[in-house]
Design a protein around this motif. Structure first.
Motif, PDB file in Angstrom:
ATOM      1  N   ARG A   7       0.830  -1.199   0.000  1.00  0.00           N
ATOM      2  CA  ARG A   7       0.000   0.000   0.000  1.00  0.00           C
ATOM      3  C   ARG A   7       0.866   1.252   0.000  1.00  0.00           C
ATOM      4  N   LYS A   8       1.921   1.194   0.804  1.00  0.00           N
ATOM      5  CA  LYS A   8       2.787   2.363   0.870  1.00  0.00           C
ATOM      6  C   LYS A   8       3.403   2.660  -0.498  1.00  0.00           C
ATOM      7  N   THR A   9       3.845   1.600  -1.146  1.00  0.00           N
ATOM      8  CA  THR A   9       4.441   1.781  -2.465  1.00  0.00           C
ATOM      9  C   THR A   9       3.427   2.344  -3.447  1.00  0.00           C
ATOM     10  N   ALA A  10       2.226   1.819  -3.364  1.00  0.00           N
ATOM     11  CA  ALA A  10       1.178   2.301  -4.270  1.00  0.00           C
ATOM     12  C   ALA A  10       0.889   3.781  -4.020  1.00  0.00           C
ATOM     13  N   ASP A  11       0.931   4.170  -2.749  1.00  0.00           N
ATOM     14  CA  ASP A  11       0.654   5.566  -2.424  1.00  0.00           C
ATOM     15  C   ASP A  11       1.829   6.474  -2.745  1.00  0.00           C
ATOM     16  N   ALA A  12       3.007   5.880  -2.828  1.00  0.00           N
ATOM     17  CA  ALA A  12       4.196   6.714  -2.921  1.00  0.00           C
ATOM     18  C   ALA A  12       5.117   6.304  -4.069  1.00  0.00           C
ATOM     19  N   PRO A  13       4.710   6.604  -5.292  1.00  0.00           N
ATOM     20  CA  PRO A  13       5.610   6.336  -6.431  1.00  0.00           C
ATOM     21  C   PRO A  13       6.888   7.165  -6.289  1.00  0.00           C
ATOM     22  N   ALA A  14       7.921   6.731  -6.962  1.00  0.00           N
ATOM     23  CA  ALA A  14       9.226   7.375  -6.785  1.00  0.00           C
ATOM     24  C   ALA A  14       9.204   8.835  -7.228  1.00  0.00           C
ATOM     25  N   PHE A  15       9.887   9.653  -6.472  1.00  0.00           N
ATOM     26  CA  PHE A  15      10.088  11.044  -6.865  1.00  0.00           C
ATOM     27  C   PHE A  15      11.054  11.035  -8.054  1.00  0.00           C
ATOM     28  N   PRO A  16      10.778  11.813  -9.094  1.00  0.00           N
ATOM     29  CA  PRO A  16      11.635  11.760 -10.300  1.00  0.00           C
ATOM     30  C   PRO A  16      13.106  11.924  -9.950  1.00  0.00           C
ATOM     31  N   LYS A  17      13.925  10.994 -10.440  1.00  0.00           N
ATOM     32  CA  LYS A  17      15.349  11.028 -10.104  1.00  0.00           C
ATOM     33  C   LYS A  17      16.126  11.897 -11.082  1.00  0.00           C
ATOM     34  N   PRO A  18      17.192  12.513 -10.586  1.00  0.00           N
ATOM     35  CA  PRO A  18      17.990  13.419 -11.423  1.00  0.00           C
ATOM     36  C   PRO A  18      18.398  12.810 -12.759  1.00  0.00           C
ATOM     37  N   GLY A  19      18.888  11.578 -12.773  1.00  0.00           N
ATOM     38  CA  GLY A  19      19.437  11.046 -14.010  1.00  0.00           C
ATOM     39  C   GLY A  19      18.532  10.109 -14.795  1.00  0.00           C
ATOM     40  N   HIS A  20      17.237  10.138 -14.493  1.00  0.00           N
ATOM     41  CA  HIS A  20      16.359   9.151 -15.134  1.00  0.00           C
ATOM     42  C   HIS A  20      16.203   9.406 -16.634  1.00  0.00           C
ATOM     43  N   ASN A  21      15.669   8.409 -17.298  1.00  0.00           N
ATOM     44  CA  ASN A  21      15.481   8.500 -18.752  1.00  0.00           C
ATOM     45  C   ASN A  21      14.289   9.383 -19.065  1.00  0.00           C
ATOM     46  N   HIS A  22      14.545  10.665 -19.120  1.00  0.00           N
ATOM     47  CA  HIS A  22      13.424  11.584 -19.254  1.00  0.00           C
ATOM     48  C   HIS A  22      12.832  11.588 -20.660  1.00  0.00           C
ATOM     49  N   ALA A  23      13.630  11.173 -21.621  1.00  0.00           N
ATOM     50  CA  ALA A  23      13.086  11.052 -22.980  1.00  0.00           C
ATOM     51  C   ALA A  23      11.883  10.113 -22.962  1.00  0.00           C
ATOM     52  N   HIS A  24      11.980   9.123 -22.118  1.00  0.00           N
ATOM     53  CA  HIS A  24      10.876   8.172 -22.008  1.00  0.00           C
ATOM     54  C   HIS A  24       9.633   8.841 -21.439  1.00  0.00           C
ATOM     55  N   CYS A  25       9.823   9.666 -20.382  1.00  0.00           N
ATOM     56  CA  CYS A  25       8.696  10.421 -19.803  1.00  0.00           C
ATOM     57  C   CYS A  25       8.014  11.234 -20.889  1.00  0.00           C
ATOM     58  N   THR A  26       8.810  11.957 -21.643  1.00  0.00           N
ATOM     59  CA  THR A  26       8.271  12.850 -22.659  1.00  0.00           C
ATOM     60  C   THR A  26       7.518  12.079 -23.735  1.00  0.00           C
ATOM     61  N   LYS A  27       8.167  11.009 -24.196  1.00  0.00           N
ATOM     62  CA  LYS A  27       7.559  10.202 -25.255  1.00  0.00           C
ATOM     63  C   LYS A  27       6.209   9.642 -24.804  1.00  0.00           C
ATOM     64  N   GLU A  28       6.201   9.098 -23.607  1.00  0.00           N
ATOM     65  CA  GLU A  28       4.955   8.538 -23.062  1.00  0.00           C
ATOM     66  C   GLU A  28       3.879   9.609 -22.930  1.00  0.00           C
ATOM     67  N   ALA A  29       4.290  10.767 -22.449  1.00  0.00           N
ATOM     68  CA  ALA A  29       3.338  11.859 -22.256  1.00  0.00           C
ATOM     69  C   ALA A  29       2.697  12.247 -23.580  1.00  0.00           C
ATOM     70  N   LEU A  30       3.515  12.369 -24.603  1.00  0.00           N
ATOM     71  CA  LEU A  30       2.990  12.747 -25.913  1.00  0.00           C
ATOM     72  C   LEU A  30       2.053  11.672 -26.454  1.00  0.00           C
ATOM     73  N   ARG A  31       2.458  10.430 -26.266  1.00  0.00           N
ATOM     74  CA  ARG A  31       1.642   9.331 -26.745  1.00  0.00           C
ATOM     75  C   ARG A  31       0.265   9.343 -26.070  1.00  0.00           C
ATOM     76  N   LYS A  32       0.281   9.470 -24.748  1.00  0.00           N
ATOM     77  CA  LYS A  32      -0.982   9.487 -24.019  1.00  0.00           C
ATOM     78  C   LYS A  32      -1.829  10.702 -24.401  1.00  0.00           C
ATOM     79  N   ALA A  33      -1.162  11.813 -24.593  1.00  0.00           N
ATOM     80  CA  ALA A  33      -1.892  13.030 -24.961  1.00  0.00           C
ATOM     81  C   ALA A  33      -2.627  12.834 -26.278  1.00  0.00           C
TER      82      ALA A  33
END
Ligand SMILES: [Zn+2]
Ligand SMILES: [Zn+2]
Ligand SMILES: [Zn+2]
Ligand SMILES: [Zn+2]
Lengths: 170, 170
Positions: A7-33
């Motif tokens: 439950r805790k994990t479900a309530d608390a997804p990871a805070f965006p990390k400095p070095g994460h693959n942000h291209a993936h975030c962007t790509k997914e966001a555009l796709r969903k949009a």
DNA sequence: TTGAATATGTTATAACATAACATTATACAC
DNA sequence: GTGTATAATGTTATGTTATAACATATTCAA
């Protein structure tokens, strides 16, 4: 893994990390949009997509005039209205949120979840801003408001502090 | 009276009523402000007191330039800076809060309680804005934030809806 | 009484947002 | 396809909120 931990994990997804693959975030966001606009029969036009991309450049909320400056960096001539209209469209369609305390905008991390009632954690060190999405918090809030006889329409919840990554780095 | 009812009452003070004795609110606010500034050895100067009075004209948050307009109504020539500086002082001393979603300011209803972490209910019908002060909400919020590894500095919680009086009147 | 800190005055500008109206693109009925 | 209504964008101007920078005045204590 215990139920409580799950439950805790479900309530608390990871805070965006400095070095994460942000291209993936962007790509997914555009796709969903695209998918959401198609489903809603609204049009994600060029300028709207460009504003959405600008907003997704990072997890730091971006000002309308910052977006404008990006567009006009190469000698463009976009007017503020164009940006504000695109932002309005994106907010109406649940793709972008406004951060009232910063006069800035950020891509919605839960597109399609139909929540115009987002809550945010804002790191005052790195600027990274994440959505909170805590069911217990929502329950407590709903109840506290109801106890005052108040009918809730919308909410602004912005928590300013230091994110785990900045805390660990200091 | 039951314990539950007592707790509820303690958690939910009355939302300011349309016809209440607001002169009393103002008078009390000014009295407490004097006491707090005396205790803190800060100076509630003329202009600061005038801004505080302007903010306490009602329970509706007031814009900085509205305050300015009041001052200059009789041909005055006060500059925006004077008002913003007074507001900054009043906020630093816990006498006034800023409502981020309205770019407006409201007198603090709990002077001396040393809470820079206020939460607000904002009626979109009459504009009346009240502080929430719910311990369960604060607990839920603290916990939800901590679960994300976030260290909280300050918070902005503004609930927009319809107050009980406007609801009953409609 | 003089120097440091605080408060206020003054001018200018930065930063954020919308109003109002003209033009262009799109879609849909006919 | 043509007309026509709707949606989207362009354009100009202005409104609204907030701060920067520097000058002057006041306060208070050493
Ligand atoms: Zn990312
Ligand atoms: Zn951070
Ligand atoms: Zn009152
Ligand atoms: Zn009301």
């Amino acid at each position: 893994m215990s139920q409580a931990a799950k439950r805790k994990t479900a309530d608390a997804p990871a805070f965006p990390k400095p070095g994460h693959n942000h291209a993936h975030c962007t790509k997914e966001a555009l796709r969903k949009a695209e998918a959401i606009c198609a489903a809603r029969k609204t049009k994600l036009t060029d300028i709207r997509r460009q504003v959405l991309e600008a907003v997704w450049r990072s997890h730091v909320p971006v000002g309308a005039y910052d977006i404008l400056a990006q567009f006009n960096a190469g000698g463009g001539r976009v007017a503020p209205m164009a940006v504000y209209r695109a932002l309005e469209f994106l907010m109406d369609n649940g793709l972008v949120h406004r951060i009232a305390s910063l006069n800035a905008y950020i891509g919605c991390a839960h597109m399609g979840a139909d929540h115009h009632a987002a809550q945010f954690l804002i790191c005052r060190s790195c600027g990274t801003t994440a959505e909170l999405e805590s069911a217990p918090l929502n329950r407590a809030l709903t109840q506290a408001v109801a106890a005052r006889g108040f009918t809730i329409d919308s909410q602004i919840v912005e928590i300013i502090g230091v994110c785990p990554h900045c805390r660990d780095a200091s």
